[in-house]
Write a protein that holds these residues in place. Structure first.
Motif, PDB file in Angstrom:
ATOM      1  N   ILE A  43      -5.325   1.566   4.131  1.00 16.48           N
ATOM      2  CA  ILE A  43      -4.392   0.446   4.535  1.00 16.48           C
ATOM      3  C   ILE A  43      -3.121   1.156   4.060  1.00 16.48           C
ATOM      4  O   ILE A  43      -2.890   1.554   3.166  1.00 16.48           O
ATOM      5  CB  ILE A  43      -4.878  -0.688   3.760  1.00 16.48           C
ATOM      6  CG1 ILE A  43      -4.006  -1.781   4.572  1.00 16.48           C
ATOM      7  CG2 ILE A  43      -4.498  -0.685   2.205  1.00 16.48           C
ATOM      8  CD1 ILE A  43      -4.488  -3.312   3.906  1.00 16.48           C
ATOM      9  N   GLN A  44      -2.112   0.655   5.157  1.00 20.35           N
ATOM     10  CA  GLN A  44      -0.653   0.889   4.878  1.00 20.35           C
ATOM     11  C   GLN A  44      -0.233   0.010   3.763  1.00 20.35           C
ATOM     12  O   GLN A  44      -0.626  -1.277   3.662  1.00 20.35           O
ATOM     13  CB  GLN A  44       0.048   0.468   6.219  1.00 20.35           C
ATOM     14  CG  GLN A  44      -0.538   1.594   7.398  1.00 20.35           C
ATOM     15  CD  GLN A  44       0.029   3.147   6.925  1.00 20.35           C
ATOM     16  OE1 GLN A  44       1.106   3.485   6.514  1.00 20.35           O
ATOM     17  NE2 GLN A  44      -0.743   3.954   7.206  1.00 20.35           N
ATOM     18  N   SER A  45       0.789   0.372   2.991  1.00 15.75           N
ATOM     19  CA  SER A  45       1.177  -0.268   1.827  1.00 15.75           C
ATOM     20  C   SER A  45       1.971  -1.459   2.282  1.00 15.75           C
ATOM     21  O   SER A  45       1.883  -2.652   1.673  1.00 15.75           O
ATOM     22  CB  SER A  45       2.352   0.295   0.912  1.00 15.75           C
ATOM     23  OG  SER A  45       3.372   0.882   1.774  1.00 15.75           O
ATOM     24  N   TYR A  46       2.669  -1.566   3.288  1.00 12.90           N
ATOM     25  CA  TYR A  46       3.277  -2.711   3.795  1.00 12.90           C
ATOM     26  C   TYR A  46       2.310  -4.153   4.422  1.00 12.90           C
ATOM     27  O   TYR A  46       2.553  -5.138   4.039  1.00 12.90           O
ATOM     28  CB  TYR A  46       4.440  -2.473   4.838  1.00 12.90           C
ATOM     29  CG  TYR A  46       3.944  -2.109   6.159  1.00 12.90           C
ATOM     30  CD1 TYR A  46       3.711  -3.194   7.189  1.00 12.90           C
ATOM     31  CD2 TYR A  46       3.657  -0.894   6.597  1.00 12.90           C
ATOM     32  CE1 TYR A  46       3.131  -2.837   8.584  1.00 12.90           C
ATOM     33  CE2 TYR A  46       3.166  -0.361   7.772  1.00 12.90           C
ATOM     34  CZ  TYR A  46       2.841  -1.437   8.769  1.00 12.90           C
ATOM     35  OH  TYR A  46       2.328  -1.008   9.937  1.00 12.90           O
ATOM     36  N   ILE A  47       1.381  -3.458   4.798  1.00 14.20           N
ATOM     37  CA  ILE A  47       0.070  -4.266   5.251  1.00 14.20           C
ATOM     38  C   ILE A  47      -0.561  -4.872   4.117  1.00 14.20           C
ATOM     39  O   ILE A  47      -0.643  -6.136   3.942  1.00 14.20           O
ATOM     40  CB  ILE A  47      -0.669  -3.871   6.249  1.00 14.20           C
ATOM     41  CG1 ILE A  47       0.003  -3.380   7.690  1.00 14.20           C
ATOM     42  CG2 ILE A  47      -1.977  -4.642   6.513  1.00 14.20           C
ATOM     43  CD1 ILE A  47      -0.966  -2.464   8.373  1.00 14.20           C
ATOM     44  N   LEU A  48      -0.791  -4.159   3.158  1.00 11.72           N
ATOM     45  CA  LEU A  48      -1.489  -4.633   1.658  1.00 11.72           C
ATOM     46  C   LEU A  48      -0.411  -5.685   1.220  1.00 11.72           C
ATOM     47  O   LEU A  48      -1.007  -6.627   0.445  1.00 11.72           O
ATOM     48  CB  LEU A  48      -1.687  -3.515   1.099  1.00 11.72           C
ATOM     49  CG  LEU A  48      -2.507  -3.669  -0.361  1.00 11.72           C
ATOM     50  CD1 LEU A  48      -3.677  -4.577   0.114  1.00 11.72           C
ATOM     51  CD2 LEU A  48      -2.616  -2.714  -1.148  1.00 11.72           C
ATOM     52  N   ASP A  49       0.806  -5.348   0.994  1.00  9.90           N
ATOM     53  CA  ASP A  49       1.617  -6.257   0.428  1.00  9.90           C
ATOM     54  C   ASP A  49       1.669  -7.534   1.006  1.00  9.90           C
ATOM     55  O   ASP A  49       1.866  -8.690   0.634  1.00  9.90           O
ATOM     56  CB  ASP A  49       3.244  -5.637   0.447  1.00  9.90           C
ATOM     57  CG  ASP A  49       4.211  -6.538  -0.304  1.00  9.90           C
ATOM     58  OD1 ASP A  49       3.970  -6.901  -1.469  1.00  9.90           O
ATOM     59  OD2 ASP A  49       5.283  -6.852   0.319  1.00  9.90           O
ATOM     60  N   SER A  50       1.802  -7.553   2.486  1.00 10.32           N
ATOM     61  CA  SER A  50       1.752  -8.953   3.003  1.00 10.32           C
ATOM     62  C   SER A  50       0.644  -9.742   3.054  1.00 10.32           C
ATOM     63  O   SER A  50       0.396 -10.832   2.667  1.00 10.32           O
ATOM     64  CB  SER A  50       1.915  -8.625   4.718  1.00 10.32           C
ATOM     65  OG  SER A  50       3.363  -7.957   4.953  1.00 10.32           O
ATOM     66  N   LEU A  51      -0.595  -9.124   2.991  1.00  9.91           N
ATOM     67  CA  LEU A  51      -1.971  -9.510   2.798  1.00  9.91           C
ATOM     68  C   LEU A  51      -1.996 -10.292   1.331  1.00  9.91           C
ATOM     69  O   LEU A  51      -2.404 -11.199   1.162  1.00  9.91           O
ATOM     70  CB  LEU A  51      -3.013  -8.702   3.018  1.00  9.91           C
ATOM     71  CG  LEU A  51      -4.373  -9.050   2.415  1.00  9.91           C
ATOM     72  CD1 LEU A  51      -4.706  -9.968   3.568  1.00  9.91           C
ATOM     73  CD2 LEU A  51      -5.286  -7.759   2.400  1.00  9.91           C
ATOM     74  N   ILE A  52      -1.540  -9.557   0.359  1.00  8.74           N
ATOM     75  CA  ILE A  52      -1.442 -10.185  -1.000  1.00  8.74           C
ATOM     76  C   ILE A  52      -0.708 -11.159  -1.143  1.00  8.74           C
ATOM     77  O   ILE A  52      -1.019 -12.211  -1.750  1.00  8.74           O
ATOM     78  CB  ILE A  52      -1.151  -8.861  -2.002  1.00  8.74           C
ATOM     79  CG1 ILE A  52      -2.454  -8.184  -2.147  1.00  8.74           C
ATOM     80  CG2 ILE A  52      -0.792  -9.836  -3.367  1.00  8.74           C
ATOM     81  CD1 ILE A  52      -2.038  -6.837  -2.930  1.00  8.74           C
ATOM     82  N   LYS A  53       0.454 -11.034  -0.586  1.00 10.46           N
ATOM     83  CA  LYS A  53       1.332 -12.341  -0.453  1.00 10.46           C
ATOM     84  C   LYS A  53       0.736 -13.634  -0.106  1.00 10.46           C
ATOM     85  O   LYS A  53       1.169 -14.848  -0.289  1.00 10.46           O
ATOM     86  CB  LYS A  53       2.750 -12.022   0.062  1.00 10.46           C
ATOM     87  CG  LYS A  53       3.414 -11.113  -0.851  1.00 10.46           C
ATOM     88  CD  LYS A  53       4.874 -10.890  -0.039  1.00 10.46           C
ATOM     89  CE  LYS A  53       5.682  -9.966  -1.073  1.00 10.46           C
ATOM     90  NZ  LYS A  53       6.972  -9.376  -0.367  1.00 10.46           N
ATOM     91  N   ALA A  54       0.136 -13.493   1.258  1.00  9.40           N
ATOM     92  CA  ALA A  54      -0.551 -14.565   1.999  1.00  9.40           C
ATOM     93  C   ALA A  54      -1.655 -15.074   1.233  1.00  9.40           C
ATOM     94  O   ALA A  54      -1.933 -16.310   1.189  1.00  9.40           O
ATOM     95  CB  ALA A  54      -0.931 -14.057   3.346  1.00  9.40           C
ATOM     96  N   VAL A  55      -2.378 -14.226   0.604  1.00  9.56           N
ATOM     97  CA  VAL A  55      -3.633 -14.705  -0.258  1.00  9.56           C
ATOM     98  C   VAL A  55      -3.427 -15.497  -1.423  1.00  9.56           C
ATOM     99  O   VAL A  55      -3.895 -16.581  -1.787  1.00  9.56           O
ATOM    100  CB  VAL A  55      -4.750 -13.794  -0.171  1.00  9.56           C
ATOM    101  CG1 VAL A  55      -5.789 -13.987  -0.986  1.00  9.56           C
ATOM    102  CG2 VAL A  55      -5.102 -13.035   1.185  1.00  9.56           C
ATOM    103  N   PHE A  56      -2.639 -14.669  -2.083  1.00 11.34           N
ATOM    104  CA  PHE A  56      -2.287 -15.152  -3.478  1.00 11.34           C
ATOM    105  C   PHE A  56      -0.808 -15.763  -3.511  1.00 11.34           C
ATOM    106  O   PHE A  56       0.182 -15.369  -4.238  1.00 11.34           O
ATOM    107  CB  PHE A  56      -2.195 -14.095  -4.447  1.00 11.34           C
ATOM    108  CG  PHE A  56      -3.514 -13.308  -4.735  1.00 11.34           C
ATOM    109  CD1 PHE A  56      -4.383 -13.986  -5.541  1.00 11.34           C
ATOM    110  CD2 PHE A  56      -3.708 -12.191  -4.129  1.00 11.34           C
ATOM    111  CE1 PHE A  56      -5.517 -13.336  -5.727  1.00 11.34           C
ATOM    112  CE2 PHE A  56      -5.047 -11.725  -4.020  1.00 11.34           C
ATOM    113  CZ  PHE A  56      -6.153 -12.338  -5.111  1.00 11.34           C
TER     114      PHE A  56
END
Length: 57
Positions: A43-56
């Motif tokens: 996974i690309q870091s910017y996608i992971l960052d957005s995912l984590i912000k949306a979930v948590f």
């Protein structure tokens, strides 16, 4: 229902190497009943960052 997501740890058979040619499951998060997010090691870091912000939130 619990509003906190469940994080499931994935055990790897071998040590992680940055040169791993295959895509493997890195972790899994259950965000609601019948809703699960699976994140893979490529996974690309910017996608992971957005995912984590949306979930948590």
């Amino acid at each position: 229902m619990n509003d906190k997501p469940d994080v499931v740890q994935i055990k790897m058979d071998k040590a992680f190497s940055s040169s791993t040619p295959t895509t493997t499951k890195a972790f899994q998060v259950r965000i609601a009943d019948n809703k699960t997010v699976i994140v893979y090691n490529r996974i690309q870091s910017y996608i992971l960052d957005s995912l984590i912000k949306a979930v948590f939130k």
